[in-house]
Structures are given as structure tokens and as C-alpha cells.
Design an enzyme around this catalytic site. Sequence first.
Site: not given
Length: 380
Positions: A65-66, A212, A253, A264
Site C-alpha cells: 500500500g502506497a 487483496q 500508487d 492495482k
Amino acid sequence: MADQQERTDRDKRPTGIPAIRWEEPPEGPVLVLLDQTRLPAEEAELVCTDASALVEAIRSLAVRGAPLLGIAGAYGVALAAVRGFDVAEAARALAGARPTAVNLSVGVRRAQAAYEAALAKTGDPAVAAAAALTAARALHREDAEASARMAAHGLALLNELLPGGGHRILTHCNSGSLVSGGEGTAFAVALAAHREGRLRRLWVDETRPLLQGARLTAYEAARSGMAYTLLTDNAAGSLFAAGEVDAVLIGADRIAADGSVANKVGSYPLAVLARYHHVPFIVVAPVTTVDPDTPDGASIEVEQRPGFEVTEVTAPQVPVTGAGGGIPVAPLGTQAYNPAFDVTPPELVTAIVTEEGAVSPVTAEALGELCARSRQVTIS
């Protein structure tokens, strides 16, 4: 040799386990991660004692996760400094662990800059290490605060676009507390709507190839008591056609200077569906995810992941025979196309919501002004 220990104690765990935390046991400082590859079957932690262990955790998606990658990167530099390793070498390894998420390198640079400035001023590695840790903790705290502001801005935008309430929100991948120092990005907006009684249904894309959405977003939605329904990625079109989606909320991201959004893989098709069906497509991300040095979507490096993530599936307590440690679901030797991300052009994005407010329509000029405003706030 990377020192990455596993810690499990499911029966004694409180709820709300933090995704990342710094600890200082007698044997020396460590970075403790909630292992996201093990969710939702079990809540297990990884204890990283050096940067190389953290690099492995990042590449395996144990931490992901960014925004959280930025925090992890900063703590990784601090960990190397405090334990007396080569800080520059650790920073290079951490920044290169995953290429698409810009927050990772931002966090690494911030802690490294604090370390180098303190070392140049004092000549004392211990003081410099403390400065790196202070920078990492500050980034962690700021991300939690940014998460709360994004949730408020995002909910205000939803209420403006959909004044009737009863929102039916479709989300992709995972963007909750597992990716943040706070309650997340896109998921935090949905959670805010839920708390105000304005969320009718959270539609959760399972998000191939690593699921996810199914493993992590459903896990967070269930723990939060939200009304949610899981769907396969390729079922989203039928939801739109049936008029069951009021808005799409995703994280990011990397956001290029022109407003192109890397998220994603599977996000871009949702944007196309949303445009065709006249549904708002909203991206929620901190300002640090906007990369002014990446001019456009074509300049974003998209991470390619191993093919076995597509050709195999994993399941607990089942014998594995595949090359990647899973159960083969495709013939031996099948090649797989497995990009981790895709890129959505700005003209398909209704708004980008940050802690500094929303940008709509999404243009390079508007994003530039927002980033400049953010820098002024930070400096003051």
C-alpha cells in the site's frame, strides 16, 4: 543474511493490530509488521531487524500500500542507522524494492535526508540515527492525520455528487488501515460514509491476481461492521449495467503530473465502465502520491510480477506442487501476463481527493497548484 522472524499469538491479540510499529526490546530496535500475506486466515507479525528483511517483506507484499510503503521505507532507513548498517546502501535497496509506488522512495529520501543533515552537522552517527527515526515517526503521524482529512474531503464530495445518501460504492484492491498510518485512503471515505449512516453497500472487487480485495478489504469491512458484498473483477460490468453502483472509490500508487493514475491492475476497466454508465470515478490518495517528476501515464514504470501468481492459487493446509508454492490451475509451462498495476488517464477520473482537498476536473495545472499549496503548508 536478512533477519526476519515470525511472531504469532492469535488467541491473545486485541483487535485493531497496527500494520506497522517501531519497537525497542532489550536486544535492539526492530520494525514489526502485520504480515498481510497471511490475512484473513491468521494475524501474524514479522519482526524485521535490518533493512534487507524489510526489503523482502516489501517484495513479498507482507507490507504493501502506497502510504504504508512510504512509512516503512522511512523506518527502514532509521533501522539501518540505529543498528549501524550502511545507510546509503539500505536506502538504495529499500527505494528499489517496488518501482511503481512513489511513496516508498519519498519516505526513504525523507529519513535519509534527515540522517545526512544531522551527520553533517554533528558528526555523530547516533544523533543522525535519532534524526532519521524522528523523521520516520513524523511521517507516520502525518499520514494518519492526512488519512482523516482525506476521509472528510471524500465524504463531502460524495455527499455533493450523491445528495440522497444510501451510497453504493465499488472499490478495488485494498485501501484501508492496512495501507496507512491511519484509516486509509479510499476505504477511509467509505468508512466515514458508513459511520454517518450513508453507506448502503460496499461492493468489493476480489482484485486479481493476489485477491487483496477478497482477503484484505473484506477483512477490514467485516471488522468495521460495514454492509459489503464480494464480487469477481469481471462481474463489475453487470453491476454497472444493473444500476447498482453509485460511485467508484480507489486509491493510487502513483499519480503522474498530468493526473494519470497508477493503481492495482483492474482499475482502468472500472474507469471505462464508470464513464460509460455516468458514475463518478474518484481516486483518493495523499499529496505524496503525486509525482511531479513523472510527466504522464506513459512514463510510469509498471511492476511486472511473477506468472505463478496467476497460474497457481494458494490455500492453507493444502499440499502444494507449483513452482511458486501453490496449487496449479493452468497447464505446466503456461505463460502469464501479470502486471501489478494499470494506468487510468485523467479524462476518466472524476476527481482526485487528497488531504489538501479535491481536484476536479483533473488537470496538470490543478494538480500543480494543489501540490504547491501543500508545500507551503508544510513549510509554514
